[in-house]
Write a protein that holds these residues in place. Structure first.
Motif, PDB file in Angstrom:
ATOM      1  N   GLY A 245      13.875  -0.086  -3.757  1.00  0.00           N
ATOM      2  CA  GLY A 245      12.555  -0.413  -3.210  1.00  0.00           C
ATOM      3  C   GLY A 245      12.669  -0.818  -1.754  1.00  0.00           C
ATOM      4  N   ASP A 246      12.085  -1.966  -1.407  1.00  0.00           N
ATOM      5  CA  ASP A 246      12.055  -2.421  -0.013  1.00  0.00           C
ATOM      6  C   ASP A 246      13.058  -3.544   0.262  1.00  0.00           C
ATOM      7  OD1 ASP A 246      10.097  -0.574   0.340  1.00  0.00           O
ATOM      8  OD2 ASP A 246       8.687  -1.935   1.326  1.00  0.00           O
ATOM      9  N   LEU A 247      14.127  -3.605  -0.522  1.00  0.00           N
ATOM     10  CA  LEU A 247      15.167  -4.595  -0.202  1.00  0.00           C
ATOM     11  C   LEU A 247      16.088  -4.085   0.891  1.00  0.00           C
ATOM     12  CD1 LEU A 247      16.334  -6.114  -3.592  1.00  0.00           C
ATOM     13  CD2 LEU A 247      14.575  -6.906  -2.006  1.00  0.00           C
TER      14      LEU A 247
ATOM     15  N   MET B 110       0.802  -1.233   0.000  1.00  0.00           N
ATOM     16  CA  MET B 110       0.000   0.000   0.000  1.00  0.00           C
ATOM     17  C   MET B 110       0.833   1.280   0.000  1.00  0.00           C
ATOM     18  SD  MET B 110      -1.248  -0.500   3.929  1.00  0.00           S
ATOM     19  CE  MET B 110      -1.886   1.060   4.502  1.00  0.00           C
ATOM     20  N   ASP B 111       2.032   1.234   0.592  1.00  0.00           N
ATOM     21  CA  ASP B 111       2.849   2.450   0.640  1.00  0.00           C
ATOM     22  C   ASP B 111       3.561   2.702  -0.690  1.00  0.00           C
ATOM     23  OD1 ASP B 111       4.137   0.060   1.474  1.00  0.00           O
ATOM     24  OD2 ASP B 111       5.822   1.176   2.297  1.00  0.00           O
ATOM     25  N   HIS B 112       3.311   1.845  -1.675  1.00  0.00           N
ATOM     26  CA  HIS B 112       3.919   2.005  -2.997  1.00  0.00           C
ATOM     27  C   HIS B 112       2.872   2.219  -4.094  1.00  0.00           C
ATOM     28  CE1 HIS B 112       7.922   0.663  -1.432  1.00  0.00           C
ATOM     29  NE2 HIS B 112       7.096   0.231  -0.481  1.00  0.00           N
ATOM     30  N   VAL B 113       1.640   1.746  -3.859  1.00  0.00           N
ATOM     31  CA  VAL B 113       0.580   1.941  -4.872  1.00  0.00           C
ATOM     32  C   VAL B 113      -0.551   2.843  -4.387  1.00  0.00           C
ATOM     33  CG1 VAL B 113       0.999  -0.289  -5.972  1.00  0.00           C
ATOM     34  CG2 VAL B 113      -0.779  -0.114  -4.205  1.00  0.00           C
TER      35      VAL B 113
ATOM     36  N   THR C 118      13.348   3.146  -0.808  1.00  0.00           N
ATOM     37  CA  THR C 118      12.087   3.739  -0.363  1.00  0.00           C
ATOM     38  C   THR C 118      12.139   4.207   1.079  1.00  0.00           C
ATOM     39  OG1 THR C 118      10.967   2.153  -1.807  1.00  0.00           O
ATOM     40  CG2 THR C 118       9.608   3.310  -0.171  1.00  0.00           C
ATOM     41  N   HIS C 119      12.693   3.368   1.959  1.00  0.00           N
ATOM     42  CA  HIS C 119      12.550   3.655   3.392  1.00  0.00           C
ATOM     43  C   HIS C 119      13.840   4.111   4.067  1.00  0.00           C
ATOM     44  CE1 HIS C 119       8.467   2.264   3.076  1.00  0.00           C
ATOM     45  NE2 HIS C 119       8.864   1.092   2.607  1.00  0.00           N
ATOM     46  N   MET C 120      14.829   4.520   3.277  1.00  0.00           N
ATOM     47  CA  MET C 120      16.011   5.163   3.863  1.00  0.00           C
ATOM     48  C   MET C 120      15.682   6.634   4.086  1.00  0.00           C
ATOM     49  SD  MET C 120      18.449   3.033   4.433  1.00  0.00           S
ATOM     50  CE  MET C 120      19.919   4.069   4.549  1.00  0.00           C
TER      51      MET C 120
END
Ligand SMILES: [Zn+2]
Length: 304
Positions: free
Chosen positions: A233-235, A128-131, A278-280
């Motif tokens: 992304g989320d890796l 959801m935080d990507h689409v 994404t989350h850095m």
């Protein structure tokens, strides 16, 4: 309003005191990192396979926590040739409890980029935080009718019957993720361009499926001349450098996520390319250093 390029925005000046966009150039390709905001998450989601004391100690050394911390959320706008590409779309403003996230599409417009000029969207995955950012009526009405949305076929297939058995997410997150992905597929299925393992989206912009976080998770590389940047992304999460082996509660296959993460960090350290995730923490632009067998994040010196 359509600026000549994204490094020289023609839009209205932002009234935000803290900057939320950061531009860089990769050869001939323009890249803009936009912050979607932050969302608070419980610290335990960052390491579901370690002793809580160890986790607490790490967060303490980072001056974060102890119970929750603000997770950054970044998207990219890339311009290559005559294409304008949005990489992920942020959370959107429709979810309760995240008033500080869901800002990216408004901020893209504030940067002078008309949503109607976006030719392609590439999704790393369908959480959801990507689409979520694509789901508001406000956004949908401004996107062009011939918009192409690129996502791996494995990701689309996964969300037809998603498996949460290996995840460890707070309630009611799994249900909201499931319903948001379904809503996205219902609304955008006719715009999807799926790929198996790798797809060139525009000159120098390539999506590559990695799996791990979700079975269809992909990273996007941007290269031109000698320059290269990978959007991971989320890796990669903030803990990933000290503890790449820590499982994240949002990973649908935690062991595979660790393997993919370590491979990606090793590649980035060897190539010296820019990494954005994404989350850095914003602007999330940096290099990966490898000291012995330990990874280290080296944030970019801001270039004004
Ligand atoms: Zn995410």
């Amino acid at each position: 309003m359509k600026p000549d390029n994204i490094l020289n925005p023609a839009g209205p000046a932002s009234d935000e005191l803290v900057p939320s966009r950061y531009a860089l150039r990769i050869g001939d390709i323009e890249v803009l990192v936009i912050s979607d905001g932050v969302l608070p998450l419980p610290t335990e989601t960052m390491s579901t396979n370690v002793d809580p004391a160890e986790r607490e100690a790490w967060f303490k050394t980072m001056f974060l926590g102890p119970d929750a911390f603000d997770w950054a959320l970044n998207v990219l706008v890339v311009r290559s040739g005559d294409q304008t590409i949005l990489i992920d779309a942020g959370l959107g403003g429709q979810f309760d409890g995240f008033p500080r996230a869901g800002q990216s599409l408004r901020r893209i417009e504030a940067a002078g980029i008309d949503l109607g000029s976006v030719t392609d969207v590439v999704l790393t995955h369908m959480h959801m935080d990507h689409v979520g950012g694509l789901l508001s009526e406000d956004v949908k009405s401004r996107l062009r009718p011939d918009l192409r949305i690129h996502v791996s076929a494995a990701e689309v297939e996964f969300w037809a019957a998603p498996d949460f058995s290996r995840t460890d997410m707070p309630d009611p997150v799994p249900e909201v993720l499931r319903s948001t992905a379904k809503q996205f597929l219902d609304q955008y299925h006719n715009k999807l361009r799926t790929f198996a393992d790798e797809q060139e989206i525009a000159p120098g912009v390539v999506a590559r499926r990695t799996g791990g976080h979700t079975p269809g998770h992909s990273v996007i590389s941007v290269s031109s001349g000698k320059d290269r940047l990978t959007f991971a992304g989320d890796l990669v999460f903030p803990v990933a450098f000290d503890h790449p082996e820590w499982h994240n509660g949002f990973e649908h296959d935690p062991e595979e996520s660790v393997r993919v993460r370590v491979r990606l960090l090793r590649e980035a350290a060897a190539s010296g390319e820019w990494l954005v995730a994404t989350h850095m923490p914003f602007p999330s632009v940096g290099h990966v250093a490898l000291n012995g067998d330990r990874f280290r994040w080296v944030a970019a010196f801001w270039d004004y």
